[in-house]
Design a protein around this motif. Structure first.
Motif, PDB file in Angstrom:
ATOM      1  N   THR A   1       0.849  -1.063   0.008  1.00  0.00           N
ATOM      2  CA  THR A   1       0.062  -0.117   0.010  1.00  0.00           C
ATOM      3  C   THR A   1       0.780   1.116  -0.252  1.00  0.00           C
ATOM      4  O   THR A   1       2.094   1.326   0.401  1.00  0.00           O
ATOM      5  CB  THR A   1      -0.807   0.081   1.176  1.00  0.00           C
ATOM      6  OG1 THR A   1      -0.116   0.080   2.478  1.00  0.00           O
ATOM      7  CG2 THR A   1      -1.739  -1.202   1.341  1.00  0.00           C
ATOM      8  N   GLN A   2       0.386   2.311  -0.380  1.00  0.00           N
ATOM      9  CA  GLN A   2       1.200   3.820  -0.550  1.00  0.00           C
ATOM     10  C   GLN A   2       0.468   4.911   0.249  1.00  0.00           C
ATOM     11  O   GLN A   2      -0.559   5.101  -0.176  1.00  0.00           O
ATOM     12  CB  GLN A   2       1.226   4.033  -1.916  1.00  0.00           C
ATOM     13  CG  GLN A   2       1.750   2.788  -3.083  1.00  0.00           C
ATOM     14  CD  GLN A   2       1.456   3.298  -4.481  1.00  0.00           C
ATOM     15  OE1 GLN A   2       0.558   4.014  -4.828  1.00  0.00           O
ATOM     16  NE2 GLN A   2       2.221   2.529  -5.125  1.00  0.00           N
TER      17      GLN A   2
ATOM     18  N   ALA B   1       5.886   0.630  -8.850  1.00  0.00           N
ATOM     19  CA  ALA B   1       4.995  -0.607  -8.644  1.00  0.00           C
ATOM     20  C   ALA B   1       5.352  -1.626  -9.645  1.00  0.00           C
ATOM     21  O   ALA B   1       5.352  -2.756  -9.327  1.00  0.00           O
ATOM     22  CB  ALA B   1       3.659  -0.076  -8.542  1.00  0.00           C
TER      23      ALA B   1
ATOM     24  N   ASP C   1      -2.114   0.776  -6.029  1.00  0.00           N
ATOM     25  CA  ASP C   1      -1.466   2.106  -6.457  1.00  0.00           C
ATOM     26  C   ASP C   1      -2.637   3.059  -6.481  1.00  0.00           C
ATOM     27  O   ASP C   1      -3.301   3.346  -7.216  1.00  0.00           O
ATOM     28  CB  ASP C   1      -0.916   1.814  -7.981  1.00  0.00           C
ATOM     29  CG  ASP C   1       0.098   2.905  -8.390  1.00  0.00           C
ATOM     30  OD1 ASP C   1       1.116   2.786  -8.045  1.00  0.00           O
ATOM     31  OD2 ASP C   1      -0.458   3.857  -9.159  1.00  0.00           O
TER      32      ASP C   1
ATOM     33  N   VAL D   1      -1.887  -5.173 -10.295  1.00  0.00           N
ATOM     34  CA  VAL D   1      -1.683  -3.828  -9.830  1.00  0.00           C
ATOM     35  C   VAL D   1      -2.884  -3.205  -9.980  1.00  0.00           C
ATOM     36  O   VAL D   1      -3.474  -3.205 -10.978  1.00  0.00           O
ATOM     37  CB  VAL D   1      -0.700  -3.241 -10.712  1.00  0.00           C
ATOM     38  CG1 VAL D   1      -0.597  -1.687 -10.210  1.00  0.00           C
ATOM     39  CG2 VAL D   1       0.734  -4.131 -10.437  1.00  0.00           C
TER      40      VAL D   1
ATOM     41  N   ILE E   1      -0.581  -5.022  -5.531  1.00  0.00           N
ATOM     42  CA  ILE E   1      -0.100  -3.672  -5.005  1.00  0.00           C
ATOM     43  C   ILE E   1      -1.423  -2.780  -5.322  1.00  0.00           C
ATOM     44  O   ILE E   1      -1.931  -2.792  -6.504  1.00  0.00           O
ATOM     45  CB  ILE E   1       0.921  -3.273  -6.149  1.00  0.00           C
ATOM     46  CG1 ILE E   1       2.279  -4.078  -5.726  1.00  0.00           C
ATOM     47  CG2 ILE E   1       1.321  -1.636  -5.824  1.00  0.00           C
ATOM     48  CD1 ILE E   1       3.387  -3.487  -6.675  1.00  0.00           C
TER      49      ILE E   1
ATOM     50  N   LEU F   1      -5.199  -0.184  -9.994  1.00  0.00           N
ATOM     51  CA  LEU F   1      -5.019   1.205 -10.515  1.00  0.00           C
ATOM     52  C   LEU F   1      -6.131   2.092  -9.823  1.00  0.00           C
ATOM     53  O   LEU F   1      -7.332   1.882 -10.117  1.00  0.00           O
ATOM     54  CB  LEU F   1      -5.028   1.246 -11.971  1.00  0.00           C
ATOM     55  CG  LEU F   1      -3.807   0.566 -12.468  1.00  0.00           C
ATOM     56  CD1 LEU F   1      -3.852   0.709 -14.058  1.00  0.00           C
ATOM     57  CD2 LEU F   1      -2.485   0.922 -12.122  1.00  0.00           C
TER      58      LEU F   1
ATOM     59  N   SER G   1      -5.572   3.817   0.924  1.00  0.00           N
ATOM     60  CA  SER G   1      -4.638   3.089   1.402  1.00  0.00           C
ATOM     61  C   SER G   1      -4.741   2.400   2.739  1.00  0.00           C
ATOM     62  O   SER G   1      -4.218   1.169   3.117  1.00  0.00           O
ATOM     63  CB  SER G   1      -3.059   3.957   1.252  1.00  0.00           C
ATOM     64  OG  SER G   1      -2.910   4.355  -0.156  1.00  0.00           O
TER      65      SER G   1
ATOM     66  N   THR H   1       3.915   6.964  -8.754  1.00  0.00           N
ATOM     67  CA  THR H   1       4.171   5.713  -8.315  1.00  0.00           C
ATOM     68  C   THR H   1       4.180   4.281  -9.204  1.00  0.00           C
ATOM     69  O   THR H   1       4.700   3.493  -8.726  1.00  0.00           O
ATOM     70  CB  THR H   1       3.207   5.506  -7.001  1.00  0.00           C
ATOM     71  OG1 THR H   1       1.917   5.620  -7.598  1.00  0.00           O
ATOM     72  CG2 THR H   1       3.386   6.374  -6.033  1.00  0.00           C
ATOM     73  N   LEU H   2       3.545   4.322 -10.256  1.00  0.00           N
ATOM     74  CA  LEU H   2       3.404   3.224 -11.018  1.00  0.00           C
ATOM     75  C   LEU H   2       4.735   2.514 -11.598  1.00  0.00           C
ATOM     76  O   LEU H   2       5.131   1.418 -11.638  1.00  0.00           O
ATOM     77  CB  LEU H   2       2.439   3.492 -12.253  1.00  0.00           C
ATOM     78  CG  LEU H   2       2.152   2.229 -13.090  1.00  0.00           C
ATOM     79  CD1 LEU H   2       1.297   1.226 -12.175  1.00  0.00           C
ATOM     80  CD2 LEU H   2       1.157   2.821 -14.395  1.00  0.00           C
TER      81      LEU H   2
END
Length: 353
Positions: A177-178, A257, A247, A267, A245, A269, A184, A253-254
């Motif tokens: 997580t971001q 990732a 994102d 991922v 992930i 998005l 997040s 950030t991609l």
């Protein structure tokens, strides 16, 4: 057949022009001219919460993605005051939250269905009273306060969808997580509830401690480790990468990732905090061997599933330490713009009394 409704005067924050200063608090005005329709539900808004999307709508009219609303903001908890004669699911006194897409009941959406988001094509909830169709509401979780329940319609459901469906999270998975924004933090909590291991990125030691206390296994400071993709990948078993992930940064950030995801990982998005100018190419995606899944919040049925999971696992949304009064909604939005909050920003509109 219509149903008589209690007379109420309601104030609202109306978007008169595209700017925060163009958001104007109205004088009280009657909500009804006549009565409720057969499937209508009259609610008193108790709390609302803010999302990054709200900034785009207030400042840019949705940046071309959605219609500019008269009243913004998509997420609320509310008290049912009256219902139309054909309403079966709710009654006076029930605690409810609204569905993000008013016309997405279940199954797969169409483009037309996605043109029914609250705070854009459908009128928003930054007001004292509102009328929803029965199908546009769900029961609020019994284990949550009004403020906590107001955070679920967009951010929580987005996180839920990011971890379910295609590539659903399972016990033993590694999830990245971001940051400490709403999506997040919900993703971290849902992943832990599923038995997954969570590694998070953030920008400060203070936020790192917060994420560890919330249950993250490890936190990487992306300020001191800007190429965090390889560093995060190294923390997974055999350095194979992450199963999922979430994102939220988009172009910012991609690229990292892509470095951190495992072959056949997912991922999700979710956001575009870094803007819209992507440098990640189709080749980068192809050779990652992974699945890239755009997340479109979710349906009413998925919202109900999530509410059940929140009750089962007693998940408590993270609320920013300062809760704002209705009259100070602009200050709440300014805090969201600053990105200095931890957790969801909540505006308390009214009380159940």
């Amino acid at each position: 057949m219509a149903s008589a409704a209690p007379f109420v005067n309601s104030r609202e924050w109306a978007l008169k022009e595209l700017s925060l200063e163009g958001l104007v608090l109205s004088e009280p005005k009657p909500l009804f001219k006549e009565s409720l329709g057969p499937n209508d539900v009259l609610v008193k808004i108790i709390s609302v919460s803010l999302n990054y999307r709200d900034i785009l709508i207030i400042n840019q009219g949705g940046a071309g993605f959605v219609k500019r609303p008269e009243v913004p903001i998509s997420d609320a908890s509310a008290l049912v005051l009256a219902v139309g004669p054909e309403v079966k699911e709710f009654k006076k006194g029930d605690r409810v939250i609204n569905s993000f897409f008013q016309n997405w009941i279940s199954g797969e959406p169409t483009r037309e269905i996605l043109q029914s988001s609250v705070g854009a094509e459908a009128e928003g909830v930054l007001k004292e009273y509102a009328v929803f169709p029965e199908s546009g509401l769900v029961r609020a979780p019994e284990n949550l306060s009004w403020n906590e329940a107001s955070t679920l319609s967009c951010a929580a459901l987005t996180a839920w969808s990011a971890l379910s469906g295609l590539g659903a999270v399972k016990k033993g998975d590694y999830v990245l997580t971001q940051g400490t924004g709403g999506v997040s933090l919900f993703a971290l909590q849902f992943a832990i509830a599923a038995g997954a291991h969570v590694i998070a990125t953030t920008s400060s030691d203070e936020k790192s401690k917060f994420l560890l206390d919330l249950g993250a296994d490890h936190v990487i400071n992306y300020k001191t480790t800007p190429e965090w993709g390889a560093a995060a990948r190294a923390l997974t078993p055999g350095g194979l990468g992450f199963n999922i992930i979430v994102d939220v940064g988009g172009p910012g950030t991609l690229p990292e990732a892509v470095k951190a995801i495992r072959i056949r990982g997912v991922v999700s998005l979710v956001g575009f905090l870094g803007g819209f100018n992507y440098t990640t190419t189709a080749g980068d995606i192809l050779f990652s061997g992974s699945v890239f899944k755009p997340v479109m919040v979710g349906s009413r049925a998925e919202l109900q599933e999530m509410v059940a999971a929140i009750e089962k696992h007693n998940i408590k949304p993270v609320i920013h330490k300062q809760v704002f009064e209705f009259e100070n909604a602009q200050e709440a939005i300014r805090l969201l713009i600053s990105q200095k909050q931890i957790g969801k920003i909540v505006v308390q509109v009214g009380s159940e009394v």
